[in-house]
Design an enzyme around this catalytic site. Structure first.
Site, PDB file in Angstrom:
ATOM      1  CD  GLU A  22       2.078  17.255  -2.752  1.00  0.00           C
ATOM      2  OE1 GLU A  22       2.233  16.240  -3.462  1.00  0.00           O
ATOM      3  OE2 GLU A  22       2.369  17.278  -1.547  1.00  0.00           O
ATOM      4  CG  ASP A  23       1.687  13.025  -4.919  1.00  0.00           C
ATOM      5  OD1 ASP A  23       1.390  13.858  -4.044  1.00  0.00           O
ATOM      6  OD2 ASP A  23       2.496  12.109  -4.718  1.00  0.00           O
ATOM      7  CG  PHE A  34      -2.541   4.084   1.140  1.00  0.00           C
ATOM      8  CD1 PHE A  34      -2.039   5.141   1.870  1.00  0.00           C
ATOM      9  CD2 PHE A  34      -1.703   3.420   0.247  1.00  0.00           C
ATOM     10  CE1 PHE A  34      -0.707   5.542   1.725  1.00  0.00           C
ATOM     11  CE2 PHE A  34      -0.380   3.810   0.089  1.00  0.00           C
ATOM     12  CZ  PHE A  34       0.117   4.875   0.831  1.00  0.00           C
ATOM     13  CG  ASP A  70       5.676   5.690  -2.583  1.00  0.00           C
ATOM     14  OD1 ASP A  70       5.125   6.784  -2.311  1.00  0.00           O
ATOM     15  OD2 ASP A  70       6.481   5.131  -1.819  1.00  0.00           O
ATOM     16  CG  ASP A 115      -3.798  12.103   3.335  1.00  0.00           C
ATOM     17  OD1 ASP A 115      -4.975  11.772   3.152  1.00  0.00           O
ATOM     18  OD2 ASP A 115      -3.058  11.518   4.146  1.00  0.00           O
ATOM     19  NE  ARG A 170       7.898   6.872  -5.896  1.00  0.00           N
ATOM     20  CZ  ARG A 170       7.449   7.591  -4.877  1.00  0.00           C
ATOM     21  NH1 ARG A 170       6.378   8.329  -5.023  1.00  0.00           N
ATOM     22  NH2 ARG A 170       8.058   7.577  -3.715  1.00  0.00           N
ATOM     23  N   GLY A 179       6.392  11.930  -5.709  1.00  0.00           N
ATOM     24  CA  GLY A 179       5.079  11.641  -6.295  1.00  0.00           C
ATOM     25  C   GLY A 179       4.621  12.574  -7.395  1.00  0.00           C
TER      26      GLY A 179
HETATM   27  P1  IMP Z   1      -0.258  15.359   3.551  1.00  0.00           P
HETATM   28  O1  IMP Z   1       0.845  16.173   4.135  1.00  0.00           O
HETATM   29  O2  IMP Z   1      -0.898  14.473   4.563  1.00  0.00           O
HETATM   30  O3  IMP Z   1      -1.273  16.175   2.787  1.00  0.00           O
HETATM   31  O4  IMP Z   1       0.438  14.321   2.592  1.00  0.00           O
HETATM   32  C1  IMP Z   1       0.540  14.500   1.269  1.00  0.00           C
HETATM   33  C2  IMP Z   1       1.481  13.474   0.685  1.00  0.00           C
HETATM   34  O5  IMP Z   1       1.397  12.200   1.311  1.00  0.00           O
HETATM   35  C3  IMP Z   1       1.075  13.237  -0.751  1.00  0.00           C
HETATM   36  O6  IMP Z   1       1.705  14.149  -1.598  1.00  0.00           O
HETATM   37  C4  IMP Z   1       1.536  11.824  -0.978  1.00  0.00           C
HETATM   38  O7  IMP Z   1       2.880  11.823  -1.395  1.00  0.00           O
HETATM   39  C5  IMP Z   1       1.407  11.163   0.373  1.00  0.00           C
HETATM   40  N1  IMP Z   1       0.128  10.437   0.434  1.00  0.00           N
HETATM   41  C6  IMP Z   1      -1.012  10.810   1.035  1.00  0.00           C
HETATM   42  N2  IMP Z   1      -1.993   9.933   0.825  1.00  0.00           N
HETATM   43  C7  IMP Z   1      -1.456   8.952   0.060  1.00  0.00           C
HETATM   44  C8  IMP Z   1      -1.985   7.745  -0.523  1.00  0.00           C
HETATM   45  O8  IMP Z   1      -3.159   7.387  -0.422  1.00  0.00           O
HETATM   46  N3  IMP Z   1      -1.096   7.017  -1.254  1.00  0.00           N
HETATM   47  C9  IMP Z   1       0.195   7.377  -1.440  1.00  0.00           C
HETATM   48  N4  IMP Z   1       0.719   8.493  -0.926  1.00  0.00           N
HETATM   49  C10 IMP Z   1      -0.093   9.276  -0.182  1.00  0.00           C
HETATM   50 MG    MG Z   2       3.694  13.980  -2.277  1.00  0.00          MG
END
Ligand code: IMP
Ligand code: MG
Length: 173
Positions: free
Chosen positions: A97-98, A150, A157, A101, A163, A42
């Site tokens: 990071e993209d 989401f 993606d 979350d 993407r 991402g």
């Molecule tokens: P975390 O470990 O829960 O913070 O997840 C982070 C990663 O999950 C991000 O870098 C994204 O790649 C993916 N992610 C989290 N939320 C979304 C979303 O809404 N759409 C797509 N990918 C997501």
């Molecule tokens: Mg990611």
């Protein structure tokens, strides 16, 4: 494209934020040995955009961690699929990071980089969903805060798709 509901963050809003972050990073890391570490897949578009707004010399690499697969929520398990090649010892690491979350991915990555004796480890994200946080994590270079939806596009993606969308869009549940 009938799975796309609406544009949440436009390409123009993203561009404005990227320029602002690039300026700040350029001034904060002036005279320092900076390595940007993009989180695949991402983070590749954001890293490419951000890097071109950074005006100081900078190195970069990518790390790949396990994704959610085809699911929309984090399993909490983070697996390194591809590590960086650059030696970050004594250097300033900025993880790119993209989207943050739950924070689980970044929490794990920060811990991993700290074991490699860098001068510092900080985080820059394009998007942030702070309402979803499961672990506290400091985001030093904060992108655009979004609600608990989401999203896809700008590198993000769903099941490998979307993407390439230039805007950040909300996917139908
Ligand atoms: P975390 O470990 O829960 O913070 O997840 C982070 C990663 O999950 C991000 O870098 C994204 O790649 C993916 N992610 C989290 N939320 C979304 C979303 O809404 N759409 C797509 N990918 C997501
Ligand atoms: Mg990611």
């Amino acid at each position: 494209m009938n799975e796309i509901r609406e544009v949440l963050v436009s390409r123009d809003a993203i561009r404005e934020k990227v320029i602002e972050l690039g300026r700040k990073i350029s001034s904060d890391y002036e005279g320092k040995d900076l390595v940007l570490v993009g989180v695949l897949k991402g983070g590749f578009i954001f890293l490419a955009d951000l890097m071109r707004e950074i005006t100081i010399p900078v190195d970069m690499d990518f790390i790949s961690v396990s994704s959610y697969g085809n699911s929309k929520s984090s399993s909490g398990v983070v697996r390194i699929i591809k590590d960086i090649d650059v030696n970050v010892s004594g250097k300033h690491v900025l993880i790119v990071e993209d989207l943050v979350d739950t924070g689980l991915t970044l929490n794990h990555l920060k811990e991993l980089f700290y074991t490699r004796e860098p001068a510092s480890v900080k985080v820059c994200t394009a998007l942030d969903k702070p309402s979803r946080r499961k672990v506290e994590i400091e985001v030093e270079y904060e992108g655009i805060i979004i609600p608990d939806e989401f999203v896809v596009g700008y590198g993000l993606d769903y099941a490998g798709k979307y993407r390439n969308l230039p805007d950040v869009c909300i996917l139908n549940a």
